[in-house]
Enzyme design. Structure first.
Site, mmCIF file in Angstrom:
data_model
loop_
_atom_site.group_PDB
_atom_site.id
_atom_site.type_symbol
_atom_site.label_atom_id
_atom_site.label_comp_id
_atom_site.label_asym_id
_atom_site.label_seq_id
_atom_site.Cartn_x
_atom_site.Cartn_y
_atom_site.Cartn_z
ATOM 1 N N ARG A 142 39.663 31.512 51.579
ATOM 2 C CA ARG A 142 39.025 30.287 51.691
ATOM 3 C C ARG A 142 37.663 30.094 51.196
ATOM 4 O O ARG A 142 37.194 29.168 50.320
ATOM 5 C CB ARG A 142 38.988 29.677 53.315
ATOM 6 C CG ARG A 142 40.340 29.282 53.523
ATOM 7 C CD ARG A 142 41.341 28.533 52.773
ATOM 8 N NE ARG A 142 42.638 28.247 53.119
ATOM 9 C CZ ARG A 142 43.761 28.989 52.426
ATOM 10 N NH1 ARG A 142 43.562 29.411 51.238
ATOM 11 N NH2 ARG A 142 44.882 28.888 52.771
ATOM 12 N N GLU A 188 38.147 30.351 47.412
ATOM 13 C CA GLU A 188 38.694 28.929 47.276
ATOM 14 C C GLU A 188 37.492 27.686 46.933
ATOM 15 O O GLU A 188 37.504 27.054 46.086
ATOM 16 C CB GLU A 188 39.564 28.558 48.290
ATOM 17 C CG GLU A 188 40.398 27.204 47.669
ATOM 18 C CD GLU A 188 41.395 26.692 48.775
ATOM 19 O OE1 GLU A 188 42.301 26.141 48.517
ATOM 20 O OE2 GLU A 188 41.352 26.894 50.253
ATOM 21 N N SER A 194 18.828 32.821 45.515
ATOM 22 C CA SER A 194 18.811 34.432 45.823
ATOM 23 C C SER A 194 19.883 34.525 47.072
ATOM 24 O O SER A 194 19.938 33.636 48.063
ATOM 25 C CB SER A 194 17.568 34.491 46.232
ATOM 26 O OG SER A 194 17.257 36.062 46.836
#
Length: 147
Positions: free
Chosen positions: A88, A91, A114
């Site tokens: 996920r 995704e 960063s």
């Protein structure tokens, strides 16, 4: 023995003893997010931190030394994660990565966020429709330099 062996011992001990990451973090004196990453082999502990983790998980002196070695970061076994929860996040980056990039560049200019000068906070957010996962990530903006 390797760092992976130490990580596996930490996880096995955590499961066997029912230890919570937040309790480990309290004893180490740092955030649960950073301490968890360190125990999973993604961060380097100093001697004091390694000693605290070693005491919690019953590590030997040699095993504690592995906690102080700079690790190879990025430990996913495949380039596209297969674990549903980790997928996920993949995704999210696939769908929203260009949005993150566009909005960061619009707000800050040409550069990156960063992952070294970075902090994260993960909390449960109660919701009557089903609890939500709230993750706040904060990384220093690093502009690209001209030369």
């Amino acid at each position: 023995m390797s760092r992976l062996d130490v990580t596996e011992k930490i996880i096995a001990t955590k499961v066997a003893k029912g230890i919570k990451w937040s309790d480990v973090a309290t004893k180490v004196g740092l955030s649960k997010e950073w301490v968890t990453a360190a125990c999973l082999g993604q961060m380097t502990l100093d001697k004091k931190q390694a000693d605290a983790v070693g005491k919690i998980f019953g590590l030997s002196a040699d095993e504690k030394k592995w906690l102080m070695v700079v690790p190879y970061k990025g430990s996913l076994p495949t380039s596209v994660p297969t674990d549903p929860l980790i997928y996920r996040f993949y995704e999210l980056v696939s769908v929203y990565g260009t949005t993150f990039k566009e909005l960061i560049h619009e707000e800050f200019g040409d550069g990156i966020m960063s992952a070294i000068d970075f902090k994260m906070d993960l909390q449960r957010e109660p919701d009557p429709k089903g609890d939500r996962v709230s993750i706040t990530m904060s990384g220093k903006f690093l502009p690209y330099k001209t030369y």
